[in-house]
Design an enzyme around this catalytic site. Sequence first.
Site, PDB file in Angstrom:
ATOM      1  N   GLU A 297       0.429 -11.474  -3.074  1.00  0.00           N
ATOM      2  CA  GLU A 297      -1.039 -11.448  -2.896  1.00  0.00           C
ATOM      3  C   GLU A 297      -1.757 -10.926  -4.132  1.00  0.00           C
ATOM      4  O   GLU A 297      -2.976 -11.017  -4.223  1.00  0.00           O
ATOM      5  CB  GLU A 297      -1.405 -10.634  -1.647  1.00  0.00           C
ATOM      6  CG  GLU A 297      -1.320  -9.125  -1.758  1.00  0.00           C
ATOM      7  CD  GLU A 297       0.104  -8.557  -1.700  1.00  0.00           C
ATOM      8  OE1 GLU A 297       1.088  -9.331  -1.725  1.00  0.00           O
ATOM      9  OE2 GLU A 297       0.223  -7.319  -1.651  1.00  0.00           O
TER      10      GLU A 297
ATOM     11  N   CYS B  72       6.080  -5.255   0.343  1.00  0.00           N
ATOM     12  CA  CYS B  72       6.232  -3.929  -0.274  1.00  0.00           C
ATOM     13  C   CYS B  72       6.176  -2.810   0.786  1.00  0.00           C
ATOM     14  O   CYS B  72       7.128  -2.668   1.539  1.00  0.00           O
ATOM     15  CB  CYS B  72       5.208  -3.757  -1.386  1.00  0.00           C
ATOM     16  SG  CYS B  72       5.703  -2.491  -2.549  1.00  0.00           S
TER      17      CYS B  72
ATOM     18  N   GLY C 237       0.865  -1.177   0.000  1.00  0.00           N
ATOM     19  CA  GLY C 237       0.000   0.000   0.000  1.00  0.00           C
ATOM     20  C   GLY C 237       0.892   1.213   0.000  1.00  0.00           C
ATOM     21  O   GLY C 237       1.703   1.380  -0.901  1.00  0.00           O
ATOM     22  N   GLU C 238       0.794   2.001   1.036  1.00  0.00           N
ATOM     23  CA  GLU C 238       1.602   3.217   1.129  1.00  0.00           C
ATOM     24  C   GLU C 238       2.088   3.349   2.570  1.00  0.00           C
ATOM     25  O   GLU C 238       1.297   3.610   3.473  1.00  0.00           O
ATOM     26  CB  GLU C 238       0.738   4.414   0.687  1.00  0.00           C
ATOM     27  CG  GLU C 238       1.450   5.731   0.763  1.00  0.00           C
ATOM     28  CD  GLU C 238       2.815   5.709   0.112  1.00  0.00           C
ATOM     29  OE1 GLU C 238       2.921   5.403  -1.084  1.00  0.00           O
ATOM     30  OE2 GLU C 238       3.792   5.991   0.812  1.00  0.00           O
ATOM     31  N   SER C 239       3.400   3.171   2.745  1.00  0.00           N
ATOM     32  CA  SER C 239       3.939   3.119   4.106  1.00  0.00           C
ATOM     33  C   SER C 239       3.781   4.446   4.848  1.00  0.00           C
ATOM     34  O   SER C 239       3.614   4.459   6.068  1.00  0.00           O
ATOM     35  CB  SER C 239       5.407   2.679   4.081  1.00  0.00           C
ATOM     36  OG  SER C 239       6.171   3.570   3.303  1.00  0.00           O
TER      37      SER C 239
ATOM     38  N   ARG D 126      13.173   3.286  -0.909  1.00  0.00           N
ATOM     39  CA  ARG D 126      11.783   3.282  -1.385  1.00  0.00           C
ATOM     40  C   ARG D 126      11.722   3.589  -2.879  1.00  0.00           C
ATOM     41  O   ARG D 126      12.581   4.273  -3.421  1.00  0.00           O
ATOM     42  CB  ARG D 126      10.952   4.320  -0.616  1.00  0.00           C
ATOM     43  CG  ARG D 126      10.781   3.976   0.847  1.00  0.00           C
ATOM     44  CD  ARG D 126       9.926   5.012   1.557  1.00  0.00           C
ATOM     45  NE  ARG D 126       8.589   5.068   1.025  1.00  0.00           N
ATOM     46  CZ  ARG D 126       7.916   6.204   0.791  1.00  0.00           C
ATOM     47  NH1 ARG D 126       8.473   7.365   1.039  1.00  0.00           N
ATOM     48  NH2 ARG D 126       6.698   6.161   0.306  1.00  0.00           N
TER      49      ARG D 126
ATOM     50  N   ILE E  41       5.433  -2.978  -7.682  1.00  0.00           N
ATOM     51  CA  ILE E  41       4.701  -1.713  -7.861  1.00  0.00           C
ATOM     52  C   ILE E  41       5.304  -0.680  -6.903  1.00  0.00           C
ATOM     53  O   ILE E  41       5.186  -0.823  -5.686  1.00  0.00           O
ATOM     54  CB  ILE E  41       3.197  -1.884  -7.537  1.00  0.00           C
ATOM     55  CG1 ILE E  41       2.585  -3.023  -8.374  1.00  0.00           C
ATOM     56  CG2 ILE E  41       2.443  -0.566  -7.752  1.00  0.00           C
ATOM     57  CD1 ILE E  41       1.190  -3.431  -7.917  1.00  0.00           C
ATOM     58  N   ARG E  42       5.956   0.306  -7.427  1.00  0.00           N
ATOM     59  CA  ARG E  42       6.652   1.309  -6.581  1.00  0.00           C
ATOM     60  C   ARG E  42       7.395   0.609  -5.442  1.00  0.00           C
ATOM     61  O   ARG E  42       7.300   0.975  -4.268  1.00  0.00           O
ATOM     62  CB  ARG E  42       5.665   2.357  -6.038  1.00  0.00           C
ATOM     63  CG  ARG E  42       5.023   3.200  -7.150  1.00  0.00           C
ATOM     64  CD  ARG E  42       4.311   4.430  -6.624  1.00  0.00           C
ATOM     65  NE  ARG E  42       3.334   4.088  -5.627  1.00  0.00           N
ATOM     66  CZ  ARG E  42       3.394   4.482  -4.350  1.00  0.00           C
ATOM     67  NH1 ARG E  42       4.378   5.238  -3.935  1.00  0.00           N
ATOM     68  NH2 ARG E  42       2.461   4.118  -3.515  1.00  0.00           N
TER      69      ARG E  42
ATOM     70  N   HIS F  32       4.586  -8.308  -4.442  1.00  0.00           N
ATOM     71  CA  HIS F  32       3.227  -8.578  -3.951  1.00  0.00           C
ATOM     72  C   HIS F  32       2.747  -9.976  -4.348  1.00  0.00           C
ATOM     73  O   HIS F  32       1.987 -10.093  -5.321  1.00  0.00           O
ATOM     74  CB  HIS F  32       2.254  -7.592  -4.592  1.00  0.00           C
ATOM     75  CG  HIS F  32       2.455  -6.172  -4.215  1.00  0.00           C
ATOM     76  ND1 HIS F  32       1.877  -5.605  -3.108  1.00  0.00           N
ATOM     77  CD2 HIS F  32       3.161  -5.188  -4.817  1.00  0.00           C
ATOM     78  CE1 HIS F  32       2.209  -4.334  -3.042  1.00  0.00           C
ATOM     79  NE2 HIS F  32       2.992  -4.055  -4.060  1.00  0.00           N
TER      80      HIS F  32
HETATM   81  N1  GLN Z   1       6.344   2.873  -2.363  1.00  0.00           N
HETATM   82  C1  GLN Z   1       5.382   2.453  -1.389  1.00  0.00           C
HETATM   83  C2  GLN Z   1       5.843   2.811   0.030  1.00  0.00           C
HETATM   84  O1  GLN Z   1       6.912   3.200   0.253  1.00  0.00           O
HETATM   85  C3  GLN Z   1       5.142   0.954  -1.435  1.00  0.00           C
HETATM   86  C4  GLN Z   1       4.349   0.582  -2.646  1.00  0.00           C
HETATM   87  C5  GLN Z   1       3.572  -0.680  -2.519  1.00  0.00           C
HETATM   88  O2  GLN Z   1       3.337  -1.210  -1.433  1.00  0.00           O
HETATM   89  N2  GLN Z   1       3.126  -1.182  -3.646  1.00  0.00           N
HETATM   90  O3  GLN Z   1       5.076   2.659   0.924  1.00  0.00           O
END
Ligand code: GLN
Length: 244
Positions: free
Chosen positions: A215, A95, A62-64, A125, A157-158, A213
């Site tokens: 999942e 992630c 997700g987004e940390s 990151r 993904i990112r 991921h």
């Molecule tokens: N770049 C995101 C972060 O630093 C992680 C991206 C992801 O979980 N797909 O949280």
Amino acid sequence: MTKAQIITVGVLALQGGVVEHLNLLRKATSHVQSPDSIRFTFTEVRTAPQLAQCDALIIPGGESTTMAIVARRLGLLDPLREFVKVQHKPVWGTCAGLVMLAEQAAATKQGGQEQIGGLDVRVLRNRYGTQMQSFVAGLDLGSILGEDAAPFRAVFIRAPVVEEVIAEAGSQKQGHRVEVLGLCRGPGGQVEGEGKGDIVAVRQGNVFGTSFHPELTDDVRIHVWWLEQVADAVRHGKLVVEGV
Ligand code: GLN
């Protein structure tokens, strides 16, 4: 009759790929090799009392930065640190979850961001750029899935990568070292410089982290492996769970 042991596995449900993990965990259980007396139950975690019910935890992608802010507001950061670093319960971060579990992070948002820690590593990151630069790579995860295992189609993904293993980063590890379990050659399959690729899967004692991921695929193999690790910890008395 032997008592059944129920392992409660939580998925941190503040943000991100929660349902996807729960679905794959449920799918994975039928493949897990463990004694019949061991059973799993899965639950979402949003509060400290819910966390206290768990024997093991997944922190999703997700987004940390968002996850850290929400966890702080809900008073969950310290209970999470306690779960990982004091109680040493099994935890897996995917992630953004890996970012949360690292002791240090580079390329954080301005002013830094809070982490749980537990892995003596520094993650970088967004190593491969933006969402638009997402990619799938076949990874050799022999040390997890067995030497003859087919490559794992990993979704990035990112994604963060582990840029450095840091000795004595502050995580209290009872002598466990960071094990590198997976490398990625990048989107084009070309490794820059001398190395063998970026570190994208690590374990240190009770803490496991992946940059990608699982999942978001229907490949249950890593979930099965991780649940088997958790079941083994119970079997060997390293993790004490409720009996019924
Ligand atoms: N770049 C995101 C972060 O630093 C992680 C991206 C992801 O979980 N797909 O949280």
